[in-house]
Design an enzyme around this catalytic site. Sequence first.
Site, PDB file in Angstrom:
ATOM      1  N   HIS A   1       0.864  -1.188   0.000  1.00 21.84           N
ATOM      2  CA  HIS A   1       0.000   0.000   0.000  1.00 21.84           C
ATOM      3  C   HIS A   1       0.900   1.238   0.000  1.00 21.84           C
ATOM      4  O   HIS A   1       1.877   1.303   0.746  1.00 21.84           O
ATOM      5  CB  HIS A   1      -0.885  -0.008   1.238  1.00 21.84           C
ATOM      6  CG  HIS A   1      -2.016   0.966   1.193  1.00 21.84           C
ATOM      7  ND1 HIS A   1      -1.813   2.336   1.257  1.00 21.84           N
ATOM      8  CD2 HIS A   1      -3.358   0.788   1.104  1.00 21.84           C
ATOM      9  CE1 HIS A   1      -2.986   2.943   1.202  1.00 21.84           C
ATOM     10  NE2 HIS A   1      -3.937   2.018   1.111  1.00 21.84           N
TER      11      HIS A   1
ATOM     12  N   ARG B   1      -6.715  10.522   0.189  1.00 22.66           N
ATOM     13  CA  ARG B   1      -6.559  11.021  -1.189  1.00 22.66           C
ATOM     14  C   ARG B   1      -7.905  11.078  -1.904  1.00 22.66           C
ATOM     15  O   ARG B   1      -8.151  11.971  -2.715  1.00 22.66           O
ATOM     16  CB  ARG B   1      -5.578  10.131  -1.954  1.00 22.66           C
ATOM     17  CG  ARG B   1      -4.131  10.377  -1.549  1.00 22.66           C
ATOM     18  CD  ARG B   1      -3.184   9.361  -2.191  1.00 22.66           C
ATOM     19  NE  ARG B   1      -3.274   8.075  -1.531  1.00 22.66           N
ATOM     20  CZ  ARG B   1      -3.264   6.912  -2.155  1.00 22.66           C
ATOM     21  NH1 ARG B   1      -3.181   6.857  -3.471  1.00 22.66           N
ATOM     22  NH2 ARG B   1      -3.331   5.782  -1.487  1.00 22.66           N
TER      23      ARG B   1
END
Length: 600
Positions: free
Chosen positions: A238, A258
């Site tokens: 990740h 995000r």
Amino acid sequence: MVQGQYETYEHDVLIIGGGGAGLRAAIEAKAQGVSVGLICKSLLGKAHTVMAEGGIAAALGNVNPEDNWQVHFRDTMRGGKLLNNWRMAQLHAQEAPERVLELERWGAVFDRTKDGLILQRDFGGHRYARLAHVGDRTGLEMLRTLQQHAVAQGIEVYMECTVTRLLKDGDRVVGAFGYRRSTGQFIVVMAKAVILATGGIGKLWKFTSNSWECTGNGTMLAVDAGADLIDMESYQFHPTGMVWPPSVRGTLVTEGVRGDGGTLRNSSGERFMFRYIPEFFKAETADNEAEADRWYTDKKHNRRTPDLLPRDEVARAINSEVKAGRGSPHGGVFLDIASRRPADYIMRRLPSMYHQFKELAGVDITKEPMEVGPTAHYMNGGIRVDADSTATAVPGLFAAGEVAGGLHGGNRLGGNALSDLLVFGRRAGQYAALYAKSLSNSPTADTSQLDACARETLMPFEGKGAENPHAFHAELQETMQPLVGIIRTETELQEALVQLGQYRQRLPQVRVEGGRTYNPGWHAALDLNAMLTVAECVTRAALERKESRGGHTRDDYPAADPRFASVNVVVRKRYGAIVTALEPTIEMPEDLRQLIEEKG
């Protein structure tokens, strides 16, 4: 009941694993009218699913009416670099919306649009806002809902038990052998069908978002029983885990940061992701900052921000920035949402992230950026299963969730994990129950097999050396992190195999003191066998794929090779040895192939 030294039970269907996939499988099997048992390594409700944050990917179309299962299917296949089992990707995209609505009917409380519909957020690799969520605590709410529904159905649960072997009658799996972690009492659960839903393998690496349970036990159980593994080289790092302080390095920072407007910046303040847009996504990704900002305010136009590219692309970009000397002070990059969103918005949408950084790092994310970097996160591959039924190559054995491979191919899109648990957890429960109903005889295992399992489980108490299991695990992580990490080379992978072989030779030297009651050293020693097996599977698969594709990056083969474009690496055990083979992916129907080739 207790028979001699073995506490013995019997069910039609046994599920090993108490996370989202296991609970959903148990609910469905029970609905089919069979006897169901669920055995889990920790307490019920404490499985790793609770740590999932961002949301459940499903083409509900509540935020973007243009969304549908075909677009979701296309996104999933593109994100997986077309190594996916297309049928699994199709079923997943088609069935995920109903599974989310079902969860809502069972009491899950989702965030809402102004019209009262389930709110959906943007995530990497998804064309539209698609993730149904509960702030940044979606996994916790999902597991709570499934747990309450499962308990209400009267499912028998065996908590804090570790399974060490699957029991077989000839070629068929007929149950599981394990022990109670609190007392050390051996437990035998016989079953006509067994479902593995044991989760991932993240504890192989030093820096990981995974919890203590994720030691690859289910993967080892499957390969030792004769099942095939697929895409084991495609492990997902990740892009955003915490990098400071060292005590919490690897702790996940949800992609929802995000998705809700956060941007990645290097030490110069540059939004560096514009330099790393791959050809595959150029047609649909903004190529300048102004255009990306417009995307956040008006998501009806055709291009998305590069901060939300698929996870493998973002992780490699961050790694490149750090290597080039443009990283943050502690070896990551900056993730900034403070300058993008007001404090009340951040507190409402990302409450867990706010408290996580405030309490663990002394950072107020409403006022300053976070430091983030790649962390070991998710096994894209796993046990090879039939798409429709989740059956493995071993009669009587099924698998669902992170332990199963095929759906994600070379790389998983964020949010697809939770919908994977729901879609294929349900299918596993359904088809395992149907299989169990088709059998008339009760499952049996001979005493000699049980005794052999018991002797194996007690071996750490009879170790001939003075190897400490916790120090041994730390050594294994120190091998895997640099040699089989986010960037790989043949030399380093070969070195890892040598070291893994040495660890295997040292395993009989591991010794634990004390008795079987409340003995964490014993638990750690038994997990080592699983971790060494799975580490070898990952490493051999990574050696076999001599190219870079998806979550698998080879520095000595930096480009994607057309010869591997339609090939899966399959891992299996033959005559006691781990072997690999290259096998063609399942051919896709023409109508689905045309969907993938469409622009946009």
